[in-house]
Design a protein around this motif. Structure first.
Motif, PDB file in Angstrom:
ATOM      1  N   VAL A  65       0.842  -1.200   0.000  1.00 27.90           N
ATOM      2  CA  VAL A  65       0.000   0.000   0.000  1.00 27.90           C
ATOM      3  C   VAL A  65       0.882   1.256   0.000  1.00 27.90           C
ATOM      4  O   VAL A  65       0.606   2.231  -0.716  1.00 27.90           O
ATOM      5  N   ALA A  66       1.960   1.224   0.786  1.00 25.47           N
ATOM      6  CA  ALA A  66       2.885   2.361   0.816  1.00 25.47           C
ATOM      7  C   ALA A  66       3.526   2.576  -0.550  1.00 25.47           C
ATOM      8  O   ALA A  66       3.669   3.716  -1.020  1.00 25.47           O
ATOM      9  N   ALA A  67       3.909   1.488  -1.208  1.00 31.97           N
ATOM     10  CA  ALA A  67       4.526   1.598  -2.529  1.00 31.97           C
ATOM     11  C   ALA A  67       3.548   2.180  -3.541  1.00 31.97           C
ATOM     12  O   ALA A  67       3.921   3.026  -4.365  1.00 31.97           O
ATOM     13  N   VAL A  68       2.289   1.766  -3.468  1.00 31.11           N
ATOM     14  CA  VAL A  68       1.274   2.294  -4.385  1.00 31.11           C
ATOM     15  C   VAL A  68       1.051   3.785  -4.128  1.00 31.11           C
ATOM     16  O   VAL A  68       0.903   4.578  -5.061  1.00 31.11           O
ATOM     17  N   ALA A  69       1.024   4.166  -2.846  1.00 27.81           N
ATOM     18  CA  ALA A  69       0.829   5.579  -2.510  1.00 27.81           C
ATOM     19  C   ALA A  69       1.955   6.440  -3.063  1.00 27.81           C
ATOM     20  O   ALA A  69       1.716   7.530  -3.604  1.00 27.81           O
ATOM     21  N   LEU A  70       3.187   5.950  -2.943  1.00 26.31           N
ATOM     22  CA  LEU A  70       4.319   6.706  -3.481  1.00 26.31           C
ATOM     23  C   LEU A  70       4.264   6.765  -5.007  1.00 26.31           C
ATOM     24  O   LEU A  70       4.543   7.809  -5.616  1.00 26.31           O
ATOM     25  N   ALA A  71       3.898   5.650  -5.629  1.00 30.48           N
ATOM     26  CA  ALA A  71       3.785   5.637  -7.088  1.00 30.48           C
ATOM     27  C   ALA A  71       2.692   6.589  -7.558  1.00 30.48           C
ATOM     28  O   ALA A  71       2.844   7.282  -8.571  1.00 30.48           O
ATOM     29  N   PHE A  72       1.596   6.630  -6.809  1.00 31.56           N
ATOM     30  CA  PHE A  72       0.484   7.508  -7.163  1.00 31.56           C
ATOM     31  C   PHE A  72       0.924   8.966  -7.146  1.00 31.56           C
ATOM     32  O   PHE A  72       0.434   9.788  -7.933  1.00 31.56           O
ATOM     33  N   ALA A  73       1.863   9.300  -6.271  1.00 27.25           N
ATOM     34  CA  ALA A  73       2.365  10.677  -6.197  1.00 27.25           C
ATOM     35  C   ALA A  73       3.371  10.975  -7.310  1.00 27.25           C
ATOM     36  O   ALA A  73       3.502  12.124  -7.739  1.00 27.25           O
ATOM     37  N   MET A  74       4.075   9.940  -7.780  1.00 31.81           N
ATOM     38  CA  MET A  74       5.156  10.149  -8.747  1.00 31.81           C
ATOM     39  C   MET A  74       4.700  10.120 -10.204  1.00 31.81           C
ATOM     40  O   MET A  74       5.146  10.923 -11.021  1.00 31.81           O
ATOM     41  N   VAL A  75       3.840   9.185 -10.556  1.00 37.96           N
ATOM     42  CA  VAL A  75       3.501   8.943 -11.959  1.00 37.96           C
ATOM     43  C   VAL A  75       2.903  10.157 -12.664  1.00 37.96           C
ATOM     44  O   VAL A  75       3.278  10.458 -13.811  1.00 37.96           O
ATOM     45  N   PRO A  76       1.982  10.917 -12.049  1.00 31.50           N
ATOM     46  CA  PRO A  76       1.348  12.024 -12.779  1.00 31.50           C
ATOM     47  C   PRO A  76       2.322  13.060 -13.335  1.00 31.50           C
ATOM     48  O   PRO A  76       2.049  13.664 -14.383  1.00 31.50           O
ATOM     49  N   ARG A  77       3.450  13.268 -12.675  1.00 29.14           N
ATOM     50  CA  ARG A  77       4.362  14.303 -13.167  1.00 29.14           C
ATOM     51  C   ARG A  77       5.085  13.892 -14.452  1.00 29.14           C
ATOM     52  O   ARG A  77       5.749  14.720 -15.079  1.00 29.14           O
ATOM     53  N   ALA A  78       4.964  12.639 -14.846  1.00 34.37           N
ATOM     54  CA  ALA A  78       5.532  12.180 -16.112  1.00 34.37           C
ATOM     55  C   ALA A  78       4.491  12.141 -17.220  1.00 34.37           C
ATOM     56  O   ALA A  78       4.785  11.732 -18.338  1.00 34.37           O
ATOM     57  N   VAL A  79       3.266  12.570 -16.919  1.00 36.88           N
ATOM     58  CA  VAL A  79       2.169  12.539 -17.886  1.00 36.88           C
ATOM     59  C   VAL A  79       1.582  13.945 -18.022  1.00 36.88           C
ATOM     60  O   VAL A  79       1.278  14.595 -17.022  1.00 36.88           O
ATOM     61  N   ALA A  80       1.446  14.410 -19.253  1.00 37.85           N
ATOM     62  CA  ALA A  80       0.859  15.731 -19.477  1.00 37.85           C
ATOM     63  C   ALA A  80      -0.585  15.750 -18.990  1.00 37.85           C
ATOM     64  O   ALA A  80      -1.341  14.801 -19.208  1.00 37.85           O
ATOM     65  N   GLY A  81      -0.948  16.823 -18.302  1.00 42.82           N
ATOM     66  CA  GLY A  81      -2.283  16.928 -17.731  1.00 42.82           C
ATOM     67  C   GLY A  81      -3.183  17.845 -18.536  1.00 42.82           C
ATOM     68  O   GLY A  81      -2.750  18.475 -19.520  1.00 42.82           O
ATOM     69  N   PRO A  82      -4.450  17.946 -18.146  1.00 40.30           N
ATOM     70  CA  PRO A  82      -5.386  18.845 -18.839  1.00 40.30           C
ATOM     71  C   PRO A  82      -4.977  20.296 -18.660  1.00 40.30           C
ATOM     72  O   PRO A  82      -4.454  20.675 -17.610  1.00 40.30           O
ATOM     73  N   GLN A  83      -5.222  21.104 -19.680  1.00 39.53           N
ATOM     74  CA  GLN A  83      -4.836  22.508 -19.631  1.00 39.53           C
ATOM     75  C   GLN A  83      -5.941  23.379 -20.201  1.00 39.53           C
ATOM     76  O   GLN A  83      -6.786  22.908 -20.968  1.00 39.53           O
ATOM     77  N   PRO A  84      -5.920  24.665 -19.847  1.00 41.61           N
ATOM     78  CA  PRO A  84      -6.954  25.579 -20.356  1.00 41.61           C
ATOM     79  C   PRO A  84      -6.763  25.866 -21.837  1.00 41.61           C
ATOM     80  O   PRO A  84      -5.656  25.757 -22.371  1.00 41.61           O
ATOM     81  N   GLU A  85      -7.817  26.265 -22.483  1.00 39.60           N
ATOM     82  CA  GLU A  85      -7.769  26.618 -23.905  1.00 39.60           C
ATOM     83  C   GLU A  85      -7.444  28.101 -24.055  1.00 39.60           C
ATOM     84  O   GLU A  85      -8.266  28.894 -24.500  1.00 39.60           O
ATOM     85  N   ALA A  86      -6.231  28.465 -23.668  1.00 36.84           N
ATOM     86  CA  ALA A  86      -5.816  29.863 -23.771  1.00 36.84           C
ATOM     87  C   ALA A  86      -5.622  30.241 -25.235  1.00 36.84           C
ATOM     88  O   ALA A  86      -5.001  29.494 -25.997  1.00 36.84           O
ATOM     89  N   GLY A  87      -6.127  31.418 -25.621  1.00 38.47           N
ATOM     90  CA  GLY A  87      -6.049  31.844 -27.017  1.00 38.47           C
ATOM     91  C   GLY A  87      -5.307  33.142 -27.214  1.00 38.47           C
ATOM     92  O   GLY A  87      -5.441  33.787 -28.263  1.00 38.47           O
ATOM     93  N   GLY A  88      -4.525  33.552 -26.219  1.00 37.36           N
ATOM     94  CA  GLY A  88      -3.807  34.816 -26.315  1.00 37.36           C
ATOM     95  C   GLY A  88      -2.431  34.664 -26.927  1.00 37.36           C
ATOM     96  O   GLY A  88      -2.110  33.650 -27.550  1.00 37.36           O
ATOM     97  N   PRO A  89      -1.571  35.664 -26.759  1.00 35.70           N
ATOM     98  CA  PRO A  89      -0.245  35.648 -27.373  1.00 35.70           C
ATOM     99  C   PRO A  89       0.705  34.663 -26.682  1.00 35.70           C
ATOM    100  O   PRO A  89       0.475  34.218 -25.566  1.00 35.70           O
ATOM    101  N   ARG A  90       1.789  34.365 -27.373  1.00 36.12           N
ATOM    102  CA  ARG A  90       2.827  33.459 -26.867  1.00 36.12           C
ATOM    103  C   ARG A  90       3.791  34.236 -25.982  1.00 36.12           C
ATOM    104  O   ARG A  90       4.115  35.386 -26.251  1.00 36.12           O
ATOM    105  N   LEU A  91       4.264  33.594 -24.929  1.00 36.93           N
ATOM    106  CA  LEU A  91       5.262  34.187 -24.033  1.00 36.93           C
ATOM    107  C   LEU A  91       6.224  33.090 -23.611  1.00 36.93           C
ATOM    108  O   LEU A  91       5.796  32.014 -23.177  1.00 36.93           O
ATOM    109  N   VAL A  92       7.522  33.354 -23.719  1.00 37.47           N
ATOM    110  CA  VAL A  92       8.538  32.383 -23.314  1.00 37.47           C
ATOM    111  C   VAL A  92       9.271  32.927 -22.088  1.00 37.47           C
ATOM    112  O   VAL A  92       9.830  34.029 -22.128  1.00 37.47           O
ATOM    113  N   VAL A  93       9.252  32.144 -21.015  1.00 37.21           N
ATOM    114  CA  VAL A  93       9.870  32.536 -19.744  1.00 37.21           C
ATOM    115  C   VAL A  93      10.993  31.557 -19.420  1.00 37.21           C
ATOM    116  O   VAL A  93      10.830  30.339 -19.572  1.00 37.21           O
ATOM    117  N   MET A  94      12.101  32.088 -18.957  1.00 39.59           N
ATOM    118  CA  MET A  94      13.257  31.260 -18.607  1.00 39.59           C
ATOM    119  C   MET A  94      13.742  31.638 -17.212  1.00 39.59           C
ATOM    120  O   MET A  94      13.728  32.815 -16.831  1.00 39.59           O
TER     121      MET A  94
END
Length: 305
Positions: A65-94
């Motif tokens: 159960v502990a291993a699953v809980a840790l995996a549940f916290a880790m896996v999402p950051r390797a998968v692109a998530g849902p995002q808003p449909e922004a339609g404005g200009p492009r901006l690049v930040v570094m």
């Protein structure tokens, strides 16, 4: 005796999973150790295997159960998530940590030019570096150097109106077709001592929230925190999205780099956090010569005015 061995071996992973899942604000040195949660997750099958070998079924189940809980916290950051449909200009930040003024500034500017960066946030800015940043590439600058590690700055293609921030400058600028953008350079002290940990926690708590209505807010810098710190997750809950996490690049490490890359386990402590109305189109992590941090470049799509 087999039960004792299995339980004692499993306790660190079980305790780690509880801390991560419950979001407990741990004191030093645990607050620093929490950054290494990905490595705890990668090794979490070990107590399950040992418990099965020792035929301790209950310990194996709890460890699983502990291993699953840790995996549940880790896996999402390797998968692109849902995002808003922004339609404005492009901006690049570094964002780029200059490692106490040692980083190769021409290389920083070259990377920014290659990626068509609009706004650059720098940390650990030393006074000696100021002349090197005087360039037409970024005609608008708010540079607040310091003899230690606290100096920071913002460089932009757009005119910047300073809105305070002491050594972590904050500024407002306008991109045609989008609401005003308010960006802040972030660099709290790392929580690696008893004295620094409370300062780090207070610094993250003091960062501005985003209401998702007015100015588009962006926080860019070296947060000295990973997505496993409850303090950073609490900041995200105040109206932000981590750009790397949104695009499935949340595992890409940003520190250490260069000559320090073989001295510590890699961590992701540099971030670009964006208003939840902003769409993150791409995140790139780049090595900077003579810096112990890698630069993070986020290609954003702002909301329409």
């Amino acid at each position: 005796m087999r039960t004792v061995v299995a339980v004692l071996f499993a306790l660190p992973w079980i305790g780690w999973a509880l801390l991560r899942t419950l979001g407990v604000e741990a004191p030093f040195p645990l607050v620093a150790a929490i950054a290494f949660t990905p490595y705890a997750a990668l090794t979490s099958p070990a107590p399950v295997v040992l418990a099965l070998i020792l035929r301790r079924k209950a310990v194996a189940i709890v460890s699983g159960v502990a291993a699953v809980a840790l995996a549940f916290a880790m896996v999402p950051r390797a998968v692109a998530g849902p995002q808003p449909e922004a339609g404005g200009p492009r901006l690049v930040v570094m964002t780029s940590n200059l490692w106490l003024g040692r980083a190769d500034v021409p290389a920083v500017l070259r990377v920014a030019r290659e990626h068509d960066v609009d706004v650059l946030s720098v940390q650990e800015l030393r006074p000696k570096m100021l002349p090197k940043f005087e360039t037409d590439q970024f005609p608008h600058r708010i540079l607040l150097p310091d003899a230690g590690a606290a100096g920071a700055g913002l460089l932009s293609k757009y005119p910047l109106a300073s809105s305070g921030g002491e050594l972590q400058p904050e500024a407002v600028f306008t991109v045609e077709g989008a609401p005003p953008v308010r960006i802040k350079a972030v660099h709290p002290r790392p929580p690696v001592t008893f004295e620094a940990a409370p300062d780090w926690r207070r610094a993250l708590e003091a960062l501005p929230s985003s209401d998702g209505v007015g100015d588009v807010r962006i926080l860019a810098g070296d947060f000295n925190a990973t997505l496993d710190h409850p303090e950073l997750r609490a900041l995200l809950d105040r109206g932000y999205t981590d750009a790397a996490d949104a695009t499935g690049e949340g595992w890409t490490h940003t520190w250490p780099a260069g000559t320090k890359s073989d001295r510590a386990l890699p961590l992701t402590i540099d971030h670009v956090l964006v208003d939840e109305r902003v769409r993150v189109e791409k995140v790139t992590v780049v090595d900077i010569p003579r810096s112990d941090h890698r630069a993070v470049i986020a290609e954003l799509r702002l909301p329409d005015r």
